[in-house]
Design an enzyme around this catalytic site. Structure first.
Site, PDB file in Angstrom:
ATOM      1  CB  SER A  64      -0.944   0.010   1.198  1.00 35.70           C
ATOM      2  OG  SER A  64      -1.989  -0.923   1.020  1.00 35.70           O
ATOM      3  CE  LYS A  67      -3.720   0.935  -0.857  1.00 41.79           C
ATOM      4  NZ  LYS A  67      -4.464   0.597   0.372  1.00 41.79           N
ATOM      5  CE1 TYR A 188      -4.243  -1.082  -4.852  1.00 42.69           C
ATOM      6  CE2 TYR A 188      -5.016  -3.356  -4.707  1.00 42.69           C
ATOM      7  CZ  TYR A 188      -4.627  -2.173  -4.100  1.00 42.69           C
ATOM      8  OH  TYR A 188      -4.632  -2.077  -2.738  1.00 42.69           O
ATOM      9  CE1 TYR A 240      -4.970   2.337   4.163  1.00 40.02           C
ATOM     10  CE2 TYR A 240      -3.498   1.104   5.583  1.00 40.02           C
ATOM     11  CZ  TYR A 240      -3.877   1.528   4.325  1.00 40.02           C
ATOM     12  OH  TYR A 240      -3.166   1.136   3.248  1.00 40.02           O
ATOM     13  CB  VAL A 258      -0.127  -5.667   4.395  1.00 45.53           C
ATOM     14  CG1 VAL A 258      -1.360  -4.959   4.926  1.00 45.53           C
ATOM     15  CG2 VAL A 258      -0.210  -5.897   2.891  1.00 45.53           C
TER      16      VAL A 258
END
Length: 595
Positions: A64, A67, A188, A240, A258
């Protein structure tokens, strides 16, 4: 010399190795057995220097952390308004993979959660080359080297990424993704499977910190506008459902993955990256969170405290041969200082000494050659000194001392936390100290004599011994205590003073302040310059320590002129020659642009 920052990171690394809680991410089989003993910290500056400790070159999947970089690319491809139509910028308060789209519009809350990140990928332009090729090129440009992706991790995500597949189809149903979502989802997954090291991530974070310019290559990887929006969303959404706790404790735009990676950005100053695959329930690295909190607190990086540009605070850097003191040295001492003066360096600082500026200064000094014995930090133009700067300067002083070298400061008003370091009120006194230190280390005792007989005075060298004996017979001898003022500006000519031992300091009043001008020691004279300026003393002369001198008074000179005018004439010629030599040296010194 080892940098204090390297030492700090090494100690932090050792401390946090004992933190063993958390487990690797189990949602991707290819990553489920990651070695939790692996740990690395890397800190990259906006001028491209990396400090790192641990397994900083070990490759792992970016996940992530991709992103923010994909989001910046989409912003540059489409513009902010077009991206905002598809993806909101609000914190979701949900986990990273939550199925949460806005009612009615289907817009993801932000680009940092999976739904928003998948939508982001769909916005990357693929007209001239494949979408993933552009994404990989973009990531590589930010890292400063060519990156690759893992086919094994990509395949593992494709097999198990059912929730993300559901998100992609939901986004298609709301027309957020306007075409077949499958290729978008594949890209992705590929983006998440790009392999990076902790050092790579630190450079990518530093590219964000540097306004989108890669610190080492100088390439403008993303626009400043895209960076501004990306860092804003990272601040509120990057961690998050733990974002509020993070911003309160650490105070930096950040993104976790992660895969065990975590980046944090202090705009204008540094990029921080940490790798440790054991995760907490929010999907963030346990050691990564702990390290970030410690680094932010210890280095004063919270944006509320450190939101200033991290440009170098170094204004000038030179050795003392370029700015000799106004101390009068023997001819032999002057020659030796011309050779060994390069062993003493002055570093002039300016602005605010916060982390990034202090880091650049500490790094430059740490990289000095081992032949540099003395380092003088001139702090007179420094506006603010943060606690981390104080700590780093003290550590720098200790590190230099451990190698037999010395750090000294120039500061008009002593900053109490730096009181343990030798300090001087002006540069001239600091250079004077450096000169005498080098002479003591590299010269013979006669270069810095502690006691000089009248017959050995340089000013009297042109005279015959009989002339010198006649002059000495007319002199008055005195021993004077420390601090006594011998002469003050405006006094009439009082004679010529010969320093047998001890020191005097000459000073002048400038803008209402007493400014030290020169130090005179054994073998030197003063007082004769009062014959200029209509016969009046132009400086204040103050005893420093115990002083032993002889004075040829004005009355004694008048007597000499009456009784032996030829001796008086030779005496004045010798004194005039010596005075001219000093005046010429002062003129050259004042013309030095570093003064």
């Amino acid at each position: 010399m080892r940098s204090p920052i390297d030492s700090y990171l090494a100690d932090l690394y050792t401390d946090l190795l004992a933190l063993t809680s958390g487990t690797p991410y189990q949602g991707i089989p290819a990553m489920a057995d990651a070695d939790t003993s692996k740990f690395a910290i890397a800190l990259a500056t906006v001028d491209g220097h990396i400090y790192h400790v641990g397994d900083a070159e070990l490759p792992f999947s970016i996940q992530s952390i991709s992103k923010p970089f994909s989001y910046a690319l989409a912003l540059d491809d489409n513009g902010q308004d077009a991206v905002d139509e598809k993806i909101d910028v609000e914190p979701s308060g949900d986990a990273f993979n939550e199925i949460s789209l806005a009612r009615g519009t289907g817009r993801p809350a932000n680009a940092m959660i999976n739904a928003g990140a998948i939508a982001t990928i769909s916005l990357v332009n693929d007209e001239e080359s494949s979408r993933f090729e552009r994404i990989l090129e973009h990531f590589s440009a930010a890292a400063g080297r060519q990156l690759q992706y893992s086919e094994a991790i990509f395949a593992s995500e494709m097999r198990t990424g059912h929730r993300n597949r559901a998100l992609a189809h939901l986004l298609r149903s709301f027309n957020i993704i306007e075409k077949d979502p499958t290729p978008v989802l594949e890209d992705y997954f590929r983006a998440c499977a790009v392999m990076v090291s902790t050092n790579d991530l630190a450079m990518m974070a530093a590219t964000l910190a540097n306004g989108g310019t890669q610190p080492r290559t100088g390439e403008q990887v993303m626009s400043k506008e895209a960076v501004q929006r990306t860092l804003s969303v990272m601040t509120t959404c990057g961690m998050y459902d733990d974002a509020g706790s993070w911003i309160a404790a650490v105070g930096l735009p950040a993104k976790s993955g992660v895969g065990g990676g975590l980046i944090a950005v202090l705009p204008g100053q540094i990029g921080l990256a940490i790798y440790s695959p054991a995760l907490d329930p929010h999907g963030s690295s346990v050691r990564g969170l702990a390290a970030s909190e410690r680094i932010s607190a210890d280095m004063g990086l919270h944006f509320v405290r450190a939101a200033r540009l991290g440009r170098s605070v170094i204004r000038e850097h030179y050795d003392i041969t370029q700015v000799p003191s106004r101390t009068r040295h023997t001819e032999g001492a002057v020659k030796l200082l011309a050779e060994v003066g390069i062993r003493a360096h002055i570093v002039e600082l300016g602005g605010d000494l916060l982390f990034a500026g202090t880091e650049s200064m500490v790094r430059e000094i740490s990289e000095l050659e081992g032949t540099i014995e003395l380092v003088i930090l001139d702090l007179r133009r420094v506006d603010e000194i943060d606690q981390i700067a104080v700590r780093m300067i003290n550590q720098l002083a200790d590190g230099l001392a451990a190698e037999g070298r010395t750090l000294a400061l120039v500061q008009e008003h002593v900053f109490e936390p730096l009181a343990s370091i030798q300090a001087f009120p002006n540069r001239n006194e600091a250079v004077e100290w450096a000169e005498f230190t080098l002479l003591a280390r590299h010269g013979s005792p006669e270069l810095v004599p502690t006691e000089v007989a009248i017959r050995d005075f340089a000013a009297l060298t042109p005279l015959e011994s009989t002339d010198i004996a006649r002059l000495e017979a007319l002199m008055e001898e005195s021993r004077i205590e420390d601090g006594r003022i011998l002469r003050t500006p405006g006094q009439e000519f009082g004679g010529v003073y010969f320093i047998l031992s001890g020191k005097v300091v000459t000073s002048t009043v400038q803008a209402g302040r007493l400014v030290r001008h020169a130090t005179l020691s054994a073998g030197m004279t003063f007082g004769e310059m009062a014959l200029g300026g209509e016969g009046e003393q132009t400086t204040r002369v103050t005893v420093e320590g115990r002083l032993h001198l002889k004075k040829l008074s004005a009355a004694a000179i008048n007597r000499l002129e009456a009784e032996a005018p030829e001796v008086a004439l030779r005496f004045w010629k010798a004194v005039a020659r010596d005075a001219y030599t000093r005046v010429e040296a002062n003129i050259k010194d004042s013309e030095n642009p570093l003064h």
